[in-house]
Motif scaffolding. Sequence first.
Motif, PDB file in Angstrom:
ATOM      1  N   ALA A 109      -8.391  17.134   1.989  1.00 19.53           N
ATOM      2  CA  ALA A 109      -7.522  17.218   1.044  1.00 19.53           C
ATOM      3  C   ALA A 109      -6.295  16.081   1.442  1.00 19.53           C
ATOM      4  O   ALA A 109      -5.295  16.162   0.359  1.00 19.53           O
ATOM      5  N   ASP A 110      -6.253  15.828   2.462  1.00 19.43           N
ATOM      6  CA  ASP A 110      -5.190  14.789   3.080  1.00 19.43           C
ATOM      7  C   ASP A 110      -4.984  13.627   1.817  1.00 19.43           C
ATOM      8  O   ASP A 110      -5.516  12.854   1.413  1.00 19.43           O
ATOM      9  N   PRO A 111      -3.507  13.724   1.466  1.00 16.00           N
ATOM     10  CA  PRO A 111      -3.164  12.621   0.385  1.00 16.00           C
ATOM     11  C   PRO A 111      -3.612  11.183   0.645  1.00 16.00           C
ATOM     12  O   PRO A 111      -3.985  10.304  -0.047  1.00 16.00           O
ATOM     13  N   ASN A 112      -3.293  10.891   1.966  1.00 17.73           N
ATOM     14  CA  ASN A 112      -3.797   9.534   2.349  1.00 17.73           C
ATOM     15  C   ASN A 112      -5.200   9.219   2.533  1.00 17.73           C
ATOM     16  O   ASN A 112      -5.742   8.237   2.252  1.00 17.73           O
ATOM     17  N   GLN A 113      -5.911  10.575   3.079  1.00 17.09           N
ATOM     18  CA  GLN A 113      -7.579  10.076   2.998  1.00 17.09           C
ATOM     19  C   GLN A 113      -7.832   9.941   1.753  1.00 17.09           C
ATOM     20  O   GLN A 113      -8.705   9.108   1.382  1.00 17.09           O
ATOM     21  N   PHE A 118       0.824  -1.139  -0.096  1.00 15.15           N
ATOM     22  CA  PHE A 118      -0.084  -0.049  -0.011  1.00 15.15           C
ATOM     23  C   PHE A 118       0.965   1.336  -0.117  1.00 15.15           C
ATOM     24  O   PHE A 118       2.046   1.319   0.464  1.00 15.15           O
ATOM     25  N   ALA A 119       0.279   2.286  -0.400  1.00 12.65           N
ATOM     26  CA  ALA A 119       1.077   3.738  -0.365  1.00 12.65           C
ATOM     27  C   ALA A 119       0.869   4.453   0.846  1.00 12.65           C
ATOM     28  O   ALA A 119      -0.431   4.091   1.348  1.00 12.65           O
ATOM     29  N   TYR A 120       1.399   5.145   1.414  1.00 16.18           N
ATOM     30  CA  TYR A 120       1.349   5.908   2.600  1.00 16.18           C
ATOM     31  C   TYR A 120       2.041   7.201   2.405  1.00 16.18           C
ATOM     32  O   TYR A 120       3.335   7.281   2.422  1.00 16.18           O
ATOM     33  N   ALA A 121       1.527   8.420   2.308  1.00 13.21           N
ATOM     34  CA  ALA A 121       2.298   9.413   2.051  1.00 13.21           C
ATOM     35  C   ALA A 121       2.806   9.811   3.597  1.00 13.21           C
ATOM     36  O   ALA A 121       1.942  10.073   4.311  1.00 13.21           O
ATOM     37  N   VAL A 122       4.309  10.556   3.469  1.00 17.34           N
ATOM     38  CA  VAL A 122       4.734  11.133   4.928  1.00 17.34           C
ATOM     39  C   VAL A 122       3.936  12.581   4.911  1.00 17.34           C
ATOM     40  O   VAL A 122       4.453  13.267   4.263  1.00 17.34           O
ATOM     41  N   THR A 123       3.268  12.967   5.940  1.00 16.63           N
ATOM     42  CA  THR A 123       2.732  14.074   6.190  1.00 16.63           C
ATOM     43  C   THR A 123       3.194  14.796   7.226  1.00 16.63           C
ATOM     44  O   THR A 123       3.525  14.044   8.376  1.00 16.63           O
ATOM     45  N   GLY A 124       3.164  16.233   7.444  1.00 17.57           N
ATOM     46  CA  GLY A 124       3.595  16.774   8.629  1.00 17.57           C
ATOM     47  C   GLY A 124       2.560  17.226   9.429  1.00 17.57           C
ATOM     48  O   GLY A 124       1.248  17.005   9.153  1.00 17.57           O
ATOM     49  N   THR A 125       2.663  17.590  10.721  1.00 18.12           N
ATOM     50  CA  THR A 125       1.699  17.881  11.760  1.00 18.12           C
ATOM     51  C   THR A 125       1.244  19.228  11.188  1.00 18.12           C
ATOM     52  O   THR A 125       2.319  20.064  11.048  1.00 18.12           O
ATOM     53  N   ALA A 126       0.164  19.564  11.670  1.00 27.21           N
ATOM     54  CA  ALA A 126      -0.322  21.094  11.323  1.00 27.21           C
ATOM     55  C   ALA A 126       0.425  22.120  12.397  1.00 27.21           C
ATOM     56  O   ALA A 126       0.438  21.685  13.316  1.00 27.21           O
ATOM     57  N   PRO A 127       1.010  23.298  11.647  1.00 24.01           N
ATOM     58  CA  PRO A 127       1.476  23.926  12.759  1.00 24.01           C
ATOM     59  C   PRO A 127       0.380  24.816  13.714  1.00 24.01           C
ATOM     60  O   PRO A 127      -0.593  25.172  13.075  1.00 24.01           O
ATOM     61  N   GLU A 128       1.128  25.191  14.811  1.00 21.60           N
ATOM     62  CA  GLU A 128      -0.143  25.809  15.744  1.00 21.60           C
ATOM     63  C   GLU A 128       0.136  27.223  15.244  1.00 21.60           C
ATOM     64  O   GLU A 128       0.988  27.831  14.741  1.00 21.60           O
TER      65      GLU A 128
END
Length: 347
Positions: A135-139, A89-99
Amino acid sequence: MIGTQWTTGRSGPAVALVAALALASLASLTGCGAGGGAGHGPGRGPRPDAGHAARLAAAPAVEPTTAQARTLARAEQILISRCMVGRGFAYAVTGTAPESEERRVFPYAVDDVEWARAHGYGGRADRADAEARLADPNQRYFRGLSPARRAAARTALMGASPVGLSATTPTGMTLTASAEGCTAGAQRELYGDLPGWFRVKVITMNLRPVRESLVHEDPKYARAVGAWAACMREAGRPYASPDASRQAAATLTEGLPADRAEATETALAVTEATCATGTELARVSRALDRAHGEEVRSRFRDEIALRQRFQNAALPTAERVVRQYPDEDGPSGRSGAPSDTSGENHG
């Protein structure tokens, strides 16, 4: 990032545990275990060795910096991605939303008039967060899978069922998670003792609702809310509490065009903040939050210290994982929508 955080409100720790996909409605939190490079075997790693115990004991009980917390979160995402790719499966590495300033949390009452004038109750930020999740690539990737592949991907990520890990929050709720799958494997590789890490994570990330409940139940807060409510009535806003005011904002803005909804929300939030600062509510809330916060931190100081040692002991591994991972985009879909590695066309 796919998942939810064990926090309340908009802001939370930078270190997030991937817990649930939007495609699955789960009653309990679920983690995932190893495979494909994250952990050992199909998600059941060995018990922590003596070396891990020694590193944990030697690690300092100090709060990681924001940068270090982001390194831990990114390393976990990288390890999950490697594991998922290894399972097809694919899984994109995404960052945490900045405060950001827009995402401030006011658990007792909005008490900053200028903030309220600029952001209302934060509805615009909430809408932006919802759009970002869509819009999250994994979603997007998981939504595009066939039902059978989606179920298989969920199992790969989170394990077949939330069994193997269990912890009780300070409020008395028992949370369970799988010790299998890619998320648990990533956490095991970073923290070694997965059950121990799960326990202190569940406890320490649920201290805030304990503190806030103590404030809300304090007679001093109740008296201050009474004075605030009198101010609100004089302003034509007959709400008995800040919670009632916010619920009214949701009702008043329902079905309105975005610009009118924002203006309506902002007007009510400004009135709430004006009354909070014009009475003793803002001052009392801050004082009680400090006092009860110290009480809660003292009560759970051992768990907080252990969580800090877990994180600091994991930092060398996390830094190595992050260093080895290229920042630039690659064919595995590290940014943007990931592509399925199974060869199945889902149109």
